[in-house]
Design an enzyme around this catalytic site. Structure first.
Site, short mmCIF file in Angstrom:
data_model
loop_
_atom_site.label_atom_id
_atom_site.label_comp_id
_atom_site.label_asym_id
_atom_site.label_seq_id
_atom_site.Cartn_x
_atom_site.Cartn_y
_atom_site.Cartn_z
N CYS A 1 0.77 -1.40 -0.17
CA CYS A 1 0.19 -0.17 0.34
C CYS A 1 1.31 1.52 -0.02
O CYS A 1 0.48 2.35 -0.17
CB CYS A 1 -1.06 -0.30 1.49
N HIS B 1 -4.02 6.45 2.62
CA HIS B 1 -3.40 5.35 1.77
C HIS B 1 -5.30 4.72 2.71
O HIS B 1 -4.95 5.39 3.87
CB HIS B 1 -3.09 4.13 2.22
N ASN C 1 -10.53 -0.89 -0.63
CA ASN C 1 -9.13 -0.84 -0.01
C ASN C 1 -8.33 -1.66 -1.14
O ASN C 1 -8.48 -2.58 -1.47
CB ASN C 1 -8.23 -1.37 0.87
C1 LIG Z 1 -9.46 -4.93 9.94
C2 LIG Z 1 -10.77 -4.16 10.96
C3 LIG Z 1 -11.44 -3.32 9.53
C4 LIG Z 1 -11.05 -4.53 12.00
O1 LIG Z 1 -11.08 -3.76 12.86
P1 LIG Z 1 -11.02 -3.68 14.83
O2 LIG Z 1 -12.86 -2.73 15.09
O3 LIG Z 1 -10.16 -3.62 14.94
O4 LIG Z 1 -11.72 -5.10 14.79
P2 LIG Z 1 -11.20 -5.94 16.19
O5 LIG Z 1 -11.05 -6.54 15.49
O6 LIG Z 1 -10.58 -5.77 17.12
O7 LIG Z 1 -12.71 -6.54 16.35
C5 LIG Z 1 -13.90 -6.08 17.02
C6 LIG Z 1 -14.57 -7.14 17.89
O8 LIG Z 1 -15.37 -7.52 15.72
C7 LIG Z 1 -15.82 -8.42 15.34
N1 LIG Z 1 -15.26 -8.34 13.93
C8 LIG Z 1 -13.85 -8.86 13.49
N2 LIG Z 1 -13.78 -8.26 12.19
C9 LIG Z 1 -14.62 -8.64 11.60
C10 LIG Z 1 -15.60 -8.66 10.04
N3 LIG Z 1 -15.31 -8.76 9.35
N4 LIG Z 1 -17.13 -8.07 10.39
C11 LIG Z 1 -18.06 -8.57 11.44
N5 LIG Z 1 -17.46 -8.33 13.18
C12 LIG Z 1 -16.03 -8.75 13.07
C13 LIG Z 1 -14.56 -9.39 16.68
O9 LIG Z 1 -14.48 -10.51 16.40
C14 LIG Z 1 -15.01 -8.85 17.54
O10 LIG Z 1 -15.99 -9.09 18.25
P3 LIG Z 1 -15.71 -9.07 20.11
O11 LIG Z 1 -15.57 -7.93 20.02
O12 LIG Z 1 -16.78 -8.90 20.53
O13 LIG Z 1 -14.81 -10.12 19.75
C15 LIG Z 1 -9.19 -2.93 11.38
O14 LIG Z 1 -8.66 -3.80 12.38
C16 LIG Z 1 -8.89 -1.91 10.67
O15 LIG Z 1 -8.96 -1.09 9.78
N6 LIG Z 1 -6.99 -2.38 10.44
C17 LIG Z 1 -6.17 -1.94 9.33
C18 LIG Z 1 -6.17 -2.05 7.96
C19 LIG Z 1 -5.65 -1.47 7.92
O16 LIG Z 1 -4.73 -0.49 7.71
N7 LIG Z 1 -4.81 -2.01 6.63
C20 LIG Z 1 -3.37 -1.69 6.58
C21 LIG Z 1 -2.91 -2.79 5.43
S1 LIG Z 1 -4.23 -2.72 3.97
#
Ligand SMILES: CC(C)(COP(=O)(O)OP(=O)(O)OC[C@H]1O[C@@H](n2cnc3c(N)ncnc32)[C@H](O)[C@@H]1OP(=O)(O)O)[C@@H](O)C(=O)NCCC(=O)NCCS
Length: 338
Positions: A128, A263, A294
């Site tokens: 990215c 990004h 993305n």
């Molecule tokens: C992937 C992403 C959207 C997940 O969101 P988050 O807020 O971090 O979510 P978490 O992993 O902390 O999970 C929070 C809750 O949502 C749930 N969850 C995780 N992924 C899920 C999904 N796709 N759909 C529904 N629920 C989901 C988890 O099980 C967790 O549930 P709980 O609270 O009951 O335990 C986020 O972490 C993100 O955008 N990360 C960075 C991405 C990035 O910059 N990538 C760069 C490289 S390309």
């Protein structure tokens, strides 16, 4: 001490003092894929995806469309808009992580398709951050006299490397390409690049298997996955410092910016950047993620292209761009918008 051997002095090339971006081009996957089409296999919901990522739909390409097709269309638009003779392009750099063939490169085929054959052409793998890396290279190549004009493309068909049952990243990803023509300039149009890597966090985001494991029947088709919260925290805490450094080395302040194009990873990361950088409300922020998703290396030039279409008054203003992702790698610079 022995005498230096007698030899003629070498010629070393030098180029113009300054470079700038002449024009952008864009190509998006043909299909808008709404959240509801993806939530079943990951036990998610439209509401969760909107709230946690800001994505409403993402674009995905037809089965027959390749990253090479997307890259060629974006590059051709950028060259046509720049109004330069493609024969003057000496370098074509395509940043991509999703070409399903290791070789030949995407870039050599793109160079041929846009009329730049026999330009130097190579692909660049900085995930990215790939577009920011490519702009850094084009700027350096031109100022060193190694190229007159260069085309930088970020191109991805990420839908070929997603697992529909993966909750960590698949639902974020889209297909597209964005391109820029870089060339000589009478004024400084590309600020110094702040870039780097942290391979100690290589496992945070990337492919889950190797092609060899797949060949040997030890794994399914390799796809992308990530430790979302790890990447999220790194982006919010470490990348804001990189963005500040890019402003500092360019000699400008956040209030001097016309646009901010990070990004397109997650709308919450974009909002957090804006808050921590104390961007005034006059700074227009790239939020292409809402309808494009993305697209890794393509996300910054796609978002910039959209900003210039929707806000032509930004032309001539300063934009801060910052890419970050698998490696981990990052790159940021301030550019003058064409
Ligand atoms: C992937 C992403 C959207 C997940 O969101 P988050 O807020 O971090 O979510 P978490 O992993 O902390 O999970 C929070 C809750 O949502 C749930 N969850 C995780 N992924 C899920 C999904 N796709 N759909 C529904 N629920 C989901 C988890 O099980 C967790 O549930 P709980 O609270 O009951 O335990 C986020 O972490 C993100 O955008 N990360 C960075 C991405 C990035 O910059 N990538 C760069 C490289 S390309």
């Amino acid at each position: 001490m022995t005498d230096a051997p007698t030899r003629p002095a070498l010629v070393q090339s030098t180029g113009p003092a300054h470079t700038r971006i002449y024009a952008y081009g864009a190509a998006r996957g043909e299909n808008a894929v709404p959240n509801d089409d993806l939530v079943g296999p990951i036990d998610s919901s439209d509401e969760w995806i909107r709230q946690r990522t800001g994505i409403v739909t993402r674009v995905r390409a037809d089965a027959a469309t390749t990253a090479i097709d997307l890259a060629s269309d974006a590059a051709a638009e950028a060259v046509a808009t720049a109004g330069i003779d493609p024969a003057l392009i000496d370098a074509v750099i395509v940043a991509t992580i999703s070409n399903p063939k290791q070789t030949p490169s995407v870039s050599a085929i793109v160079a041929d398709r846009i009329g730049a054959n026999p330009a130097a052409a190579y692909d660049l793998n900085a995930a990215c951050a790939g577009f920011a890396y490519g702009v850094a290279q084009a700027d350096a190549l031109i100022r060193a006299g190694s190229a007159h004009y260069a085309v930088v493309v970020g191109a991805e068909k990420l839908s070929d490397i997603v697992d529909p049952t993966d909750r960590s990243i698949s639902f974020l990803l889209g297909d597209g390409a964005g391109a820029a023509v870089v060339g000589p300039s009478d004024f400084p149009g590309i600020g110094p690049t702040v870039w780097g890597s942290d391979g100690s966090k290589a496992e945070a985001v990337g492919m889950n298997h190797t092609l060899v494991e797949f060949r040997d029947g030890q794994s399914p088709w390799p796809t992308l996955r990530q430790e979302g919260p790890t990447v999220f925290r790194w982006a919010v805490w470490e990348m804001v410092k990189v963005a500040r450094q890019a402003l500092e080395v360019a000699g400008v302040q956040a209030s001097d910016l016309a646009a901010f194009v990070p990004h397109q990873a997650n709308m919450r990361i974009i909002d957090e950047f804006a808050k921590q950088l104390k961007l005034p409300e006059t700074v227009v922020i790239g939020r292409d993620i809402e309808t494009t998703g993305n697209t890794s290396a393509a996300s910054i030039p796609l978002a910039t292209h959209r900003l210039l279409v929707e806000h032509p008054e930004l032309s001539g203003g300063l934009a801060l761009q910052i890419g970050f992702g698998a490696g981990l790698v990052f790159g940021a610079q301030v550019v003058v918008l064409p």
